[in-house]
Design a protein around this motif. Sequence first.
Motif, PDB file in Angstrom:
ATOM      1  N   ARG A  80       0.841  -1.190   0.000  1.00 57.56           N
ATOM      2  CA  ARG A  80       0.000   0.000   0.000  1.00 57.56           C
ATOM      3  C   ARG A  80       0.880   1.245   0.000  1.00 57.56           C
ATOM      4  N   LEU A  86      -0.207   4.364   0.027  1.00 57.34           N
ATOM      5  CA  LEU A  86      -0.810   5.452   0.804  1.00 57.34           C
ATOM      6  C   LEU A  86      -0.210   5.534   2.207  1.00 57.34           C
ATOM      7  N   GLN A  87       0.045   6.753   2.656  1.00 61.20           N
ATOM      8  CA  GLN A  87       0.573   6.982   4.002  1.00 61.20           C
ATOM      9  C   GLN A  87      -0.178   8.146   4.641  1.00 61.20           C
ATOM     10  N   PRO A 106      -4.889   9.694   4.048  1.00 61.30           N
ATOM     11  CA  PRO A 106      -4.057   8.808   3.218  1.00 61.30           C
ATOM     12  C   PRO A 106      -3.710   9.429   1.862  1.00 61.30           C
ATOM     13  N   GLN A 136      -9.712   7.733   7.303  1.00 56.49           N
ATOM     14  CA  GLN A 136      -9.765   6.308   6.972  1.00 56.49           C
ATOM     15  C   GLN A 136      -9.029   6.006   5.670  1.00 56.49           C
ATOM     16  N   PHE A 137      -8.524   4.797   5.586  1.00 62.06           N
ATOM     17  CA  PHE A 137      -7.917   4.362   4.326  1.00 62.06           C
ATOM     18  C   PHE A 137      -9.006   3.829   3.394  1.00 62.06           C
ATOM     19  N   GLY A 142      -8.402   7.830  -0.941  1.00 57.48           N
ATOM     20  CA  GLY A 142      -7.057   8.349  -0.763  1.00 57.48           C
ATOM     21  C   GLY A 142      -6.686   9.031  -2.072  1.00 57.48           C
ATOM     22  N   SER A 168      -4.398   1.181  -2.775  1.00 61.79           N
ATOM     23  CA  SER A 168      -2.948   1.276  -2.610  1.00 61.79           C
ATOM     24  C   SER A 168      -2.405   2.582  -3.183  1.00 61.79           C
ATOM     25  N   GLY A 188      -4.077   5.207  -4.230  1.00 62.58           N
ATOM     26  CA  GLY A 188      -4.890   6.408  -4.096  1.00 62.58           C
ATOM     27  C   GLY A 188      -5.481   6.775  -5.444  1.00 62.58           C
ATOM     28  N   GLY A 207      -6.214  -3.417   0.050  1.00 65.45           N
ATOM     29  CA  GLY A 207      -6.833  -2.580   1.080  1.00 65.45           C
ATOM     30  C   GLY A 207      -8.263  -2.958   1.402  1.00 65.45           C
TER      31      GLY A 207
END
Lengths: 98, 371
Positions: free
Chosen positions: B36, B38-39, B53, B193-194, B207, B299, B301, B329
């Motif tokens: 993933r 996204l962070q 994210p 939230q993701f 994201g 993953s 976005g 995800g």
Amino acid sequence: MNDPLTLRLKHLIVETLRLEDVDPQQIEDDKPLIGSGLSLDSIDALELVVRIEKEFGIKISSSEESRQALASVAALAQFIRQRADPARLASLAGTPAN
Amino acid sequence: MSAAAVSDSVRLAATGCITPLGDATATAAALVGGVRALQPTPVLGRAGGEAVPLALLPGRALDETNPPAWVPVLRALLAPVADRPWGTARFPVAIASSNFGVGSLYAFRRYGEDGSADHGTPHGSTDLVRRELGWGPALAVFSHACVSAHLALAHASRLVLAGAADEVLVLAYDFLSPFVAGGFHALKILNAQFPAPYQARATGSIGLGDGAAYAVVTRGRGDLAVAAQSLHNELHHFTANRADGSGFATVLAPLAPAVAGRKLWLKGHGTGTLEAGQLEAAALAQAFPGAPLVGWKGSLGHTLGSCGLVELAVAAAALRAGTTPGTVGSEAPTLAPNVALAPFANAGFDGVLCTSNAFGGAHAALLLSHV
């Protein structure tokens, strides 16, 4: 008889969305705000959410929560009561209707 | 346009992308591994805000720079196809983005950074790219939210089919900024939230990601064909789709002749919002019963206007590698029974249908098949 919070919300809706032909007193507590009823659209909802968050110091965290909160004036009032600082809500008791 | 152009003669002579996970091959492999990109990242960059994210290219901050830090990224991305006379009459360029450099306008206004305004508009941004890459003036610009890249691809296909061009370079890019992230955050569809595309849960979220991609569209050269394309706009509402899902079904209908007899897998739009995800998954399940559906924005976005081309490049890499990444995800239960959560071998499939959907009920679908 409207309670101060409900009355404040009706005025806030009219002010925020510039509903010049709507009398706040005529907005029904249980009538849907989005779609049918008051016929607000998603951009109206965004403006309203931003104003409510600022006015009551609360956070609406998702689009689903936003939809739930804006189901009606009564739902919005309940949502705010569950989240806002009681002191801030108490100050509304002295808010004039107009 | 809702009629599909059906032809195996429109080919992808080359395609590639850059995502936070690397090039198309590396991205496809990472997605297969469930990585993933996204962070959690402060939504307003240096100004802070809620952590949401975001998937940024390695080393790139969310905040704008002047000149834009993404210019060298595009130069490196396009290096494999830099030897053509792009921007000339027979080799035109189609550029797609949904935000171009609009974050620079925000930086200019907020921080007074000299020069930022020069590349903050579609014209300024694309002119900068054209000058930096040494292209001629034959350049068309497309911006229609998240179907932008599909529009540019359709334009390129038409030019090639009509014999008006030998090759068309389609370029799509969207790099994030506090302005863009803040806008989605204000809509509450970007939150802490993701994203979990096509997952049935109480709340949705998306994201956002950096992304850029290219495709060289031509006739008779390349191992992958753009066998059919379909576009449709509901013209229903500024942001919402028709609640009955008719727009999602309408864009798929013209593809029936092209997909008849083919065994396909589906790369959906799948941002992670619930309503659109439900409508899209239902329409795809009805039109393509049993075809596995995947989405990769959980993953990568949402790469906005470039997503159609970024994910097309990843899909092409997946076809060549023989393994389709699953829906990173997300987990069961899903909004439709055909959502594939895990990777699967795609050797037995004839191609992939790639879809994108956008604000205002704009829809696009493209059939990518082996030649």
